[in-house]
Design an enzyme around this catalytic site. Structure first.
Site: not given
Ligand code: GLU
Length: 493
Positions: A255-257, A18, A270
């Protein structure tokens, strides 16, 4: 710098690569290249529970796409391997053993139930949570008894009970923590796998890492690492904890999401998503370099070589920086405009082929300068140029009818255009334009109204690349076929 610079990027393969990881990897790479040092990729895969099988190929592909080639690590090897922590278990066990022998670490046999009860009691009595040292001073007989009962112990670091742990972070300066604040952390789990703390310190030392550049979220682990370096009697690498990246609102951590932007839009996080969406790796690199680093207050555009030349830890910011998708989009558009036609055409062709369009290079090359100024990402070309590579256009017949006109009016425009297109010589955009303008005069129409209908007939869209140029590239036959198709569509509709 007297010591040779060796910098590692040490991701855990727990998910897709990411933005945050890419920023850290880029700073690692820039710092190594700036100093003529080595950039090492180490895979921290000891947490088998969180292991994700797609993470590694995604990481390697994304790093290569960004141009962050590593000097040592997976696929390339090196003399400090293995570079996967899961292949290094004996090394961690040996080192844990060494600390036990020297009385700096101890085996802990406490059951999960005992630890849970201990934590519960600490919570209930308002005490600081942490291991209570139950196994720290076991007698030989107690150890023998535990061993005989078959319990598989963990290994814990015996943190000094007094004093402070003091270290320097390159960006944050001197940091001092009371040792009473630090837990007797686990170094080796009962399955013989190391914890992150033991593995990272042993590896950074054995791999002769000179500088540890990593995200700020690891700063809280640094005191434990310092204690481990001290226990082993090893020199510390220089620590550099990079500022946190904030989401576009500047309020929360990126966030990684998925990030939800204004209007609840799902934003990309990503690297493979940015790649698929048509961002240029050179724009991503330039953009990511500015997330927490600045050369000066004004300059924003840097080639990769310039970044290598100018990157400097003294200009890394101490404060968090917010991620701006608008700025990235703008920068990507500028990079696209800066591409030579051949280069742009090569990239566009790949995107079109990837979208299932039968795009030949020469046609793409002719269109490249026409769309260059309008593209934000490479994938915009699918929408902009799809019409050139598929003769079955999909549009509503009503779009062919100019405002304040009707079907008959549209038919007249299309029939006269077809005639004109059949006669214009040469079939060049200049001549086509002159002919079409003369035709709109003779039909008593505003050129814009007439050309709108022709544009839809030729491209299936109300917005398209410049019309006369597009007609020239498509060629007389295809243009006439499309006009005939439009006439048919009107007749049917
Ligand atoms: N394995 C850690 C991670 O996944 C690396 C932390 C470090 O660089 O020390 O980010």
């Amino acid at each position: 710098m007297t010591q040779s610079v060796r910098v590692r990027f040490a991701p855990s393969p727990t998910g897709f690569f990411h933005l945050g990881g890419a920023r850290t990897a880029l700073f690692d790479w820039l710092f190594a290249r700036h100093h003529g040092g080595k950039f090492i990729l180490r895979i921290e895969d000891t947490d088998r529970g969180r292991y994700h099988p797609d993470a590694l190929p995604d990481l390697l592909g994304s790093l290569r796409w960004l141009g962050l080639q590593w000097d040592e690590g997976p696929d390339v090897g090196g003399s400090y391997g293995p570079y996967f922590q899961s292949d290094r278990a004996p090394l961690y066990q040996e080192h844990a053993e060494r600390l036990i022998e020297e009385g700096k670490a101890y085996r802990c046999y406490c059951s999960p139930e005992r630890l849970a009860a201990m934590r519960e009691e600490q919570r209930a009595t308002g005490r600081k949570p942490g291991y209570d040292g139950h196994c720290r001073e076991l007698s030989q007989a107690q150890v023998a008894e535990y061993e005989a009962s078959g319990i598989r112990p963990v290994v814990r670091l015996a943190v000094p009970k007094e004093g402070q742990t003091i270290f320097e972070d390159r960006l944050r300066g001197r940091i001092a923590v009371d040792n009473t604040e630090l837990d007797d952390l686990v170094l080796l789990k009962s399955d013989g796998f190391p914890t992150y703390h033991l593995a990272v310190v042993v590896d950074d030392h054995l791999m002769e890492i000179s500088h540890v550049l990593r995200g700020d979220e690891w700063l809280s682990s640094a005191p434990a690492h310092v204690l481990l370096y001290q226990a082993f009697g090893w020199p510390m690498p220089e620590l550099v904890h990079l500022p946190v990246i904030l989401d576009p609102s500047g309020k929360g951590k990126l966030s990684k999401r998925k990030v939800r932007g204004p209007g609840e839009v799902e934003r990309l996080t990503f690297i493979h998503e940015f790649r698929a969406a048509g961002y240029l790796p050179e724009a991503m690199v330039n953009f990511l370099a500015l997330v927490g680093w600045a050369y000066d207050a004004e300059r924003e555009y840097f080639t990769r070589d310039e970044l290598v030349q100018l990157f400097d830890l003294d200009r890394v910011s101490r404060s968090p920086s917010a991620f701006s998708y608008e700025k990235l989009d703008h920068m990507n558009a500028v990079y696209i405009r800066g591409l030579g036609d051949n280069d742009l055409a090569t990239r566009i062709q790949q995107v079109l082929l990837g979208a299932g369009l039968d795009a030949d290079f020469l046609t793409v090359l002719q269109f490249a300068p026409l769309v260059k100024e309008r593209m934000r990402t490479l994938s915009d070309c699918i929408d902009m140029l799809g019409f050139a590579f598929s003769d079955s256009l999909d549009y509503e017949a009503s779009l062919l009818i100019p405002k304040k006109s009707d079907e008959q009016g549209a038919l007249a425009i299309l029939m006269r255009t077809s005639e004109a297109v059949g006669q214009v010589e040469p079939f060049s955009h200049g001549a086509i334009e002159d002919t079409m303008r003369a035709l709109s005069d003779s039909l008593g129409l505003k050129p814009r109204d007439m050309l709108g209908a022709v544009r839809v007939a030729i491209t299936g869209r109300t917005v398209s690349p410049p019309l006369f140029e597009s007609m020239e590239i498509l060629g007389r036959e295809r243009v006439q076929a499309r006009i005939a198709g439009a006439i048919e569509r009107l007749a049917k509709g």
